[in-house]
Design an enzyme around this catalytic site. Structure first.
Site, PDB file in Angstrom:
ATOM      1  N   LYS A 302      -4.085 -30.409 -58.319  1.00 10.02           N
ATOM      2  CA  LYS A 302      -4.478 -31.512 -57.437  1.00 10.02           C
ATOM      3  C   LYS A 302      -5.927 -31.953 -57.654  1.00 10.02           C
ATOM      4  O   LYS A 302      -6.233 -33.132 -57.536  1.00 10.02           O
ATOM      5  CB  LYS A 302      -4.293 -31.102 -55.964  1.00 10.02           C
ATOM      6  CG  LYS A 302      -2.836 -31.055 -55.544  1.00 10.02           C
ATOM      7  CD  LYS A 302      -2.713 -30.774 -54.057  1.00 10.02           C
ATOM      8  CE  LYS A 302      -1.259 -30.871 -53.636  1.00 10.02           C
ATOM      9  NZ  LYS A 302      -1.065 -30.823 -52.210  1.00 10.02           N
ATOM     10  N   ASP A 338      -0.451 -36.841 -48.896  1.00 12.23           N
ATOM     11  CA  ASP A 338      -0.417 -35.640 -48.043  1.00 12.23           C
ATOM     12  C   ASP A 338      -1.163 -35.882 -46.741  1.00 12.23           C
ATOM     13  O   ASP A 338      -0.664 -35.607 -45.651  1.00 12.23           O
ATOM     14  CB  ASP A 338      -1.191 -34.501 -48.735  1.00 12.23           C
ATOM     15  CG  ASP A 338      -0.279 -33.600 -49.526  1.00 12.23           C
ATOM     16  OD1 ASP A 338       0.935 -33.669 -49.327  1.00 12.23           O
ATOM     17  OD2 ASP A 338      -0.806 -32.826 -50.347  1.00 12.23           O
TER      18      ASP A 338
HETATM   19  P1  NAP Z   1      -2.836 -21.596 -49.639  1.00 10.90           P
HETATM   20  O1  NAP Z   1      -3.755 -22.573 -50.270  1.00 10.90           O
HETATM   21  O2  NAP Z   1      -2.442 -20.374 -50.365  1.00 10.90           O
HETATM   22  O3  NAP Z   1      -3.509 -21.151 -48.223  1.00 10.90           O
HETATM   23  C1  NAP Z   1      -2.901 -20.184 -47.433  1.00 10.90           C
HETATM   24  C2  NAP Z   1      -3.600 -20.110 -46.094  1.00 10.90           C
HETATM   25  O4  NAP Z   1      -2.862 -19.210 -45.279  1.00 10.90           O
HETATM   26  C3  NAP Z   1      -5.026 -19.555 -46.163  1.00 10.90           C
HETATM   27  O5  NAP Z   1      -5.797 -20.123 -45.144  1.00 10.90           O
HETATM   28  C4  NAP Z   1      -4.783 -18.052 -45.902  1.00 10.90           C
HETATM   29  O6  NAP Z   1      -5.907 -17.413 -45.367  1.00 10.90           O
HETATM   30  C5  NAP Z   1      -3.717 -18.137 -44.853  1.00 10.90           C
HETATM   31  N1  NAP Z   1      -2.921 -16.914 -44.756  1.00 10.90           N
HETATM   32  C6  NAP Z   1      -2.048 -16.448 -45.672  1.00 10.90           C
HETATM   33  N2  NAP Z   1      -1.463 -15.318 -45.221  1.00 10.90           N
HETATM   34  C7  NAP Z   1      -1.995 -15.079 -43.985  1.00 10.90           C
HETATM   35  C8  NAP Z   1      -1.799 -14.060 -43.015  1.00 10.90           C
HETATM   36  N3  NAP Z   1      -0.930 -13.069 -43.223  1.00 10.90           N
HETATM   37  N4  NAP Z   1      -2.495 -14.131 -41.858  1.00 10.90           N
HETATM   38  C9  NAP Z   1      -3.367 -15.149 -41.644  1.00 10.90           C
HETATM   39  N5  NAP Z   1      -3.609 -16.138 -42.524  1.00 10.90           N
HETATM   40  C10 NAP Z   1      -2.919 -16.102 -43.693  1.00 10.90           C
HETATM   41  O7  NAP Z   1      -1.472 -22.297 -49.206  1.00 10.90           O
HETATM   42  P2  NAP Z   1      -1.240 -23.839 -48.799  1.00 10.90           P
HETATM   43  O8  NAP Z   1      -0.887 -24.633 -50.005  1.00 10.90           O
HETATM   44  O9  NAP Z   1      -2.378 -24.284 -47.967  1.00 10.90           O
HETATM   45  O10 NAP Z   1       0.092 -23.721 -47.919  1.00 10.90           O
HETATM   46  C11 NAP Z   1       0.080 -23.103 -46.651  1.00 10.90           C
HETATM   47  C12 NAP Z   1       1.386 -23.418 -45.936  1.00 10.90           C
HETATM   48  O11 NAP Z   1       1.514 -24.829 -45.733  1.00 10.90           O
HETATM   49  C13 NAP Z   1       2.637 -23.006 -46.736  1.00 10.90           C
HETATM   50  O12 NAP Z   1       3.603 -22.517 -45.853  1.00 10.90           O
HETATM   51  C14 NAP Z   1       3.104 -24.308 -47.345  1.00 10.90           C
HETATM   52  O13 NAP Z   1       4.497 -24.317 -47.606  1.00 10.90           O
HETATM   53  C15 NAP Z   1       2.749 -25.280 -46.246  1.00 10.90           C
HETATM   54  N6  NAP Z   1       2.577 -26.651 -46.754  1.00 10.90           N
HETATM   55  C16 NAP Z   1       3.386 -27.591 -46.255  1.00 10.90           C
HETATM   56  C17 NAP Z   1       3.273 -28.886 -46.698  1.00 10.90           C
HETATM   57  C18 NAP Z   1       4.193 -29.937 -46.156  1.00 10.90           C
HETATM   58  O14 NAP Z   1       4.334 -31.006 -46.753  1.00 10.90           O
HETATM   59  N7  NAP Z   1       4.806 -29.648 -45.038  1.00 10.90           N
HETATM   60  C19 NAP Z   1       2.294 -29.247 -47.639  1.00 10.90           C
HETATM   61  C20 NAP Z   1       1.447 -28.233 -48.125  1.00 10.90           C
HETATM   62  C21 NAP Z   1       1.598 -26.928 -47.670  1.00 10.90           C
HETATM   63  P3  NAP Z   1      -7.010 -16.715 -46.333  1.00 10.90           P
HETATM   64  O15 NAP Z   1      -7.977 -17.806 -46.694  1.00 10.90           O
HETATM   65  O16 NAP Z   1      -7.565 -15.648 -45.510  1.00 10.90           O
HETATM   66  O17 NAP Z   1      -6.246 -16.190 -47.535  1.00 10.90           O
END
Ligand code: NAP
Length: 511
Positions: A302, A338
């Site tokens: 991205k 997004d």
């Molecule tokens: P990412 O960049 O890997 O970020 C993950 C986030 O979750 C970080 O803030 C991480 O915290 C936190 N996290 C992970 N495990 C955790 C735990 N056990 N306890 C507390 N915090 C935790 O992932 P992302 O791309 O942002 O995606 C995150 C979620 O959003 C996913 O479920 C994804 O499917 C969803 N999403 C949905 C859409 C949509 O269109 N609906 C679009 C994008 C993403 P740390 O910084 O401490 O690691």
């Protein structure tokens, strides 16, 4: 064999869809062939998969050829060329010669065996094939010329793609030769999928498909139902526009399902492919000449895509990340659906909850990863107070510092006061559906609760929020909205939202 609906848009040779049959016994091969739909124009009988040997194999083949309901290719691939036949070469060639007497339409023979095989009975044509399971050799054109000059009625090259950048030379080879000589050229492996689908765009003689998942005769073969049901293979022609998702990994992306269904719904001559990309700059340069019109961009490209654009919208420039590329008149335009889609979902819920204007509200954003960054940038300056709570506090602080928000740890949440709660962590995502990022005790009636997680559609957080009297917005809505906005950016047409949502629901329920 022509298929309905193709003739009116045809501008080159019709590309057949060939189902490779790898059943262990002749009776099963026969049954499989008779069970195939008409759009599977041709079948390949892989004799090297048959457990029947010698006379039994020949008799199985005879009965298949005699009751064939579509053209047949007979192949008996030796182990050295990626097949299963391990007997002596003389025995293999004898089997092919005898097989040819039963009148299959084609016999496939390897380049290094073609002279030893000798002449075939009249009526049976020869596919001369070259395989490379290690890589895509740079001298493809020379190899093609050798294959074509070896008495081939159909020249075939199947080479391993180690990177998506191995696939444009294969497509270029088809583009150069398929109109003048029946040609099969494909890239094996996950990265090679675009060549299997776009074979139809360049008039390849055929493209192979498997009978079912896991039953392919080569790495990267797609089941025939997916070739037609997902990619609409029989409708692809020279004029078909190409779209896709750029990601790594890409195998589990739902974007091909949602966008191909949308194109089909509105009858657009376009196909959407998964592109497993390591070098986005080189990928764009190579694929733009294959009628690339638009891309969804996701992890990890991205940010890297932004400087490759000729123009980006204001939001993309501010965030430094895009999820949509539109190629128009040779210019690349980067945008970010997004953020707009997430804000629209939030504003819709806030309106329902009577929380507009947002400027008077406090929002708690949980998470500071990719999704968190996008929403944080979108919300910055739009809400009265924005607090970012993240498990790794320094990461949340860094993001908050970039946009002038506040930051805290997850344990601080119960002491905070807010009107809008947004979860952008992966907590609660399948398979950990019994987890939730915040305790139910912080949820109050009238709050807006938005969960980015879309698998499951109703997370534990959303369920508890509903029970607490909150207005909820789901990651499912967000996902469908950002895809619908991409569709509209690319095509200028209203997106078939209901169909797109239906496809995501179907896929999620399958998972
Ligand atoms: P990412 O960049 O890997 O970020 C993950 C986030 O979750 C970080 O803030 C991480 O915290 C936190 N996290 C992970 N495990 C955790 C735990 N056990 N306890 C507390 N915090 C935790 O992932 P992302 O791309 O942002 O995606 C995150 C979620 O959003 C996913 O479920 C994804 O499917 C969803 N999403 C949905 C859409 C949509 O269109 N609906 C679009 C994008 C993403 P740390 O910084 O401490 O690691």
């Amino acid at each position: 064999m022509r298929r309905p609906g193709r003739a009116d848009m045809e501008v080159g040779p019709v590309t057949r869809l060939c189902v490779s049959l790898t059943e262990a016994c002749g009776a099963d091969m026969l049954r499989a062939m008779h069970g195939l739909p008409r759009y599977a124009d041709i079948v390949e009988l892989r004799l090297d998969y048959l457990q029947e040997q010698g006379a039994a194999a020949r008799s199985a083949l005879q009965s298949i050829c005699h009751s064939k309901d579509r053209p047949i290719i007979v192949t008996c691939r030796p182990a050295r060329e990626g097949g299963r036949f391990e007997g002596p070469e003389a025995e293999r060639l004898d089997l092919l010669r005898r097989a040819a007497t039963h009148g299959p339409d084609y016999v496939d023979v390897e380049l290094d065996s073609v002279s030893a095989l000798g002449a075939l009975p009249g009526g049976t044509r020869r596919i001369v094939s070259y395989h490379n399971f290690e890589r895509t050799p740079p001298e493809l054109e020379d190899i093609y010329r050798r294959v074509a000059a070896a008495g081939a009625d159909v020249a075939k090259l199947a080479v391993r793609a180690l990177d998506i950048l191995d696939t444009p030379p294969v497509l270029a080879l088809l583009e150069r030769h398929a109109a003048s000589m029946p040609t099969i050229a494909l890239s094996m492996g996950e990265e090679g999928l675009p060549t299997r689908v776009l074979a139809a765009k360049y008039g390849a003689f055929l493209s192979y498909a498997s009978l079912a998942p896991g039953k392919g005769s080569a790495d990267g073969q797609v089941p025939y139902e997916e070739m037609e049901g997902l990619y609409r293979f029989s409708r692809i022609s020279r004029r078909t526009s190409v779209y896709g998702v750029v990601a790594n990994p890409v195998a589990h992306s739902m974007s091909p399902a949602i966008h191909n269904a949308a194109f089909a719904e509105v009858g657009l001559d376009a196909v959407y492919l998964p592109f497993k990309v390591t070098d986005p700059a080189a990928f764009l340069d190579a694929y733009e000449r294959h009628d690339l019109r638009g891309l969804s961009v996701t992890i990890p490209h991205k940010e890297a895509m932004v400087p490759l654009m000729d123009e980006v919208d204001e939001l993309t420039a501010r965030i430094g990340a895009l999820n949509t590329v539109t190629v128009r008149n040779g210019r690349r335009y980067g945008s970010n659906t997004d953020v707009a889609a997430a804000l629209a979902a939030l504003e819709h819920a806030a309106r329902q909850a009577g929380l507009l204007p947002l400027e008077r509200r406090a929002a708690l954003l949980v998470g500071a990863g990719g999704a968190g960054r996008a929403i944080a940038y979108g919300l910055a300056g739009r809400v009265g107070r924005l607090i970012i709570a993240n498990r790794t506090v320094w990461r949340g602080r860094k993001l908050a510092g970039e946009i002038g928000a506040e930051a805290c740890g997850l344990h601080d949440i119960p002491a905070l006061s807010f009107d809008i709660l947004i979860n952008t962590t992966s907590v609660g995502m399948h398979p950990n559906t019994d987890e939730t990022p915040v305790a139910a005790s912080v949820l109050r009636p009238g709050m807006v609760v938005f969960d980015a997680v879309y698998n499951p559609i109703e997370t534990r957080l959303l369920c508890e929020a509903r029970q607490a009297g909150c207005v909820t917005a789901s990651g499912f809505e967000w996902f469908v909205s950002q895809a619908a906005a991409q569709f509209e950016t690319w095509t200028g047409m209203p997106a078939p939202r209901a169909r797109m949502a239906e496809v995501v629901r179907e896929r999620l329920s399958l998972r």
